[in-house]
Scaffold this motif. Structure first.
Motif, PDB file in Angstrom:
ATOM      1  N   LEU A   1       0.812  -1.380   0.299  1.00 19.66           N
ATOM      2  CA  LEU A   1       0.121   0.056  -0.128  1.00 19.66           C
ATOM      3  C   LEU A   1       0.974   1.356  -0.035  1.00 19.66           C
ATOM      4  O   LEU A   1       1.969   1.435   0.586  1.00 19.66           O
ATOM      5  CB  LEU A   1      -0.719   0.093   1.150  1.00 19.66           C
ATOM      6  N   THR A   2       0.139   2.392  -0.639  1.00 17.15           N
ATOM      7  CA  THR A   2       0.877   3.613  -0.616  1.00 17.15           C
ATOM      8  C   THR A   2      -0.307   4.558  -0.155  1.00 17.15           C
ATOM      9  O   THR A   2      -1.138   4.649  -0.550  1.00 17.15           O
ATOM     10  CB  THR A   2       1.690   4.173  -1.743  1.00 17.15           C
ATOM     11  N   LEU A   3       0.248   5.704   0.740  1.00 16.55           N
ATOM     12  CA  LEU A   3      -0.601   6.590   1.256  1.00 16.55           C
ATOM     13  C   LEU A   3      -1.031   7.641   0.131  1.00 16.55           C
ATOM     14  O   LEU A   3      -0.248   8.122  -0.734  1.00 16.55           O
ATOM     15  CB  LEU A   3       0.201   7.466   2.186  1.00 16.55           C
ATOM     16  N   VAL A   4      -2.281   7.842   0.047  1.00 17.18           N
ATOM     17  CA  VAL A   4      -2.818   8.912  -1.032  1.00 17.18           C
ATOM     18  C   VAL A   4      -3.341  10.160  -0.154  1.00 17.18           C
ATOM     19  O   VAL A   4      -4.078   9.843   0.938  1.00 17.18           O
ATOM     20  CB  VAL A   4      -4.242   8.103  -1.709  1.00 17.18           C
ATOM     21  N   GLY A   5      -2.436  11.306  -0.522  1.00 19.76           N
ATOM     22  CA  GLY A   5      -2.866  12.378   0.442  1.00 19.76           C
ATOM     23  C   GLY A   5      -2.000  12.440   1.671  1.00 19.76           C
ATOM     24  O   GLY A   5      -1.406  11.827   1.987  1.00 19.76           O
ATOM     25  N   VAL A  54      -6.319   7.971  10.120  1.00 19.99           N
ATOM     26  CA  VAL A  54      -6.918   7.321   9.016  1.00 19.99           C
ATOM     27  C   VAL A  54      -5.819   7.234   7.805  1.00 19.99           C
ATOM     28  O   VAL A  54      -5.442   8.610   7.460  1.00 19.99           O
ATOM     29  CB  VAL A  54      -8.447   7.590   8.936  1.00 19.99           C
ATOM     30  N   ALA A  55      -5.671   6.162   7.247  1.00 21.19           N
ATOM     31  CA  ALA A  55      -4.718   6.387   6.024  1.00 21.19           C
ATOM     32  C   ALA A  55      -5.642   5.749   4.770  1.00 21.19           C
ATOM     33  O   ALA A  55      -5.957   4.824   4.948  1.00 21.19           O
ATOM     34  CB  ALA A  55      -3.632   5.500   6.426  1.00 21.19           C
ATOM     35  N   VAL A  56      -5.721   6.690   3.904  1.00 21.48           N
ATOM     36  CA  VAL A  56      -6.384   6.127   2.613  1.00 21.48           C
ATOM     37  C   VAL A  56      -5.055   5.632   1.755  1.00 21.48           C
ATOM     38  O   VAL A  56      -4.182   6.538   1.566  1.00 21.48           O
ATOM     39  CB  VAL A  56      -7.263   7.292   2.008  1.00 21.48           C
ATOM     40  N   CYS A  57      -5.400   4.433   1.276  1.00 25.99           N
ATOM     41  CA  CYS A  57      -4.030   3.878   0.686  1.00 25.99           C
ATOM     42  C   CYS A  57      -4.531   3.285  -0.515  1.00 25.99           C
ATOM     43  O   CYS A  57      -5.549   2.882  -1.032  1.00 25.99           O
ATOM     44  CB  CYS A  57      -3.570   2.809   1.387  1.00 25.99           C
ATOM     45  N   LYS A  58      -3.595   3.418  -1.639  1.00 23.96           N
ATOM     46  CA  LYS A  58      -3.774   2.823  -3.048  1.00 23.96           C
ATOM     47  C   LYS A  58      -2.970   1.496  -3.000  1.00 23.96           C
ATOM     48  O   LYS A  58      -2.063   1.278  -2.248  1.00 23.96           O
ATOM     49  CB  LYS A  58      -2.937   3.749  -4.026  1.00 23.96           C
ATOM     50  N   VAL A  59      -3.930   0.247  -3.265  1.00 25.27           N
ATOM     51  CA  VAL A  59      -3.143  -1.115  -3.516  1.00 25.27           C
ATOM     52  C   VAL A  59      -2.048  -0.955  -4.668  1.00 25.27           C
ATOM     53  O   VAL A  59      -2.659  -0.880  -5.655  1.00 25.27           O
ATOM     54  CB  VAL A  59      -4.446  -2.048  -3.594  1.00 25.27           C
ATOM     55  N   GLU A  60      -1.127  -0.876  -4.211  1.00 26.64           N
ATOM     56  CA  GLU A  60      -0.077  -1.269  -5.515  1.00 26.64           C
ATOM     57  C   GLU A  60       0.106  -2.464  -6.089  1.00 26.64           C
ATOM     58  O   GLU A  60       0.359  -2.713  -7.279  1.00 26.64           O
ATOM     59  CB  GLU A  60       1.330  -0.538  -4.996  1.00 26.64           C
ATOM     60  N   GLU A  61       0.141  -3.548  -5.279  1.00 24.16           N
ATOM     61  CA  GLU A  61       0.168  -5.028  -5.496  1.00 24.16           C
ATOM     62  C   GLU A  61      -0.620  -5.832  -4.401  1.00 24.16           C
ATOM     63  O   GLU A  61      -0.403  -5.450  -3.342  1.00 24.16           O
ATOM     64  CB  GLU A  61       1.546  -5.304  -5.600  1.00 24.16           C
TER      65      GLU A  61
END
Length: 156
Positions: free
Chosen positions: A102-106, A116-123
């Protein structure tokens, strides 16, 4: 959820003051490991103690779950030849349902004792030979086992 451009998004609650929180805040990336019911005996250690006070790697090993380095042998076939991914994964627990990079979005969102962390699933990686990753451990199971309270805290 899935964004209009097709990215998978996960949200995480990160308890402030923990080593995991500090690492995620510093790097903006992490690996979410979806545990199986077999990992239930690790929940008190992983969620009820601090990495500052306990050597979690050693204690996991004592409980039969030695940490492992993600490599082409543990990645799914689509990633087997992608050597660039080897450096993207820390040591992880064996035999999880899946591993989400995961990588943090914003920015982290302030929510009292947690952010709270909104995250993009990279893989997403699943264990060799698996297609869905199997049954995952959830809070309802942990409550039924008496490992967490109704409020979601590790039980005494």
């Amino acid at each position: 959820s899935i964004t209009p451009d097709g990215n998978r998004i996960w949200t995480l609650g990160l308890y402030k003051g923990t080593v995991a929180y500090e690492n995620f805040q510093r790097t903006g990336t992490g690996v979410l490991q979806l545990l199986t019911p077999r990992h239930a005996k690790l929940v008190r250690l992983l969620g009820g103690s601090s990495g500052r006070d306990v050597d979690k790697r050693l204690e996991c090993e004592r409980l039969g779950f030695p940490w492992m380095r993600m490599s082409s042998e543990t990645n799914n076939e689509a990633n087997a030849n992608n050597n660039a991914n080897r450096g993207l994964y820390p040591e992880v627990l064996p035999e999880c349902c899946c591993y989400l990079r995961l990588t943090l979005v914003g920015d982290l969102v302030e929510c009292g004792s947690h952010d709270v962390a909104v995250c993009k699933v990279e893989e997403m990686l699943v264990p060799d030979g698996e297609t869905t990753g199997g049954e995952h451990l959830d809070t309802a199971m942990l409550r039924d086992m008496g490992i967490i309270t109704a409020q979601g805290r590790v039980a005494d």
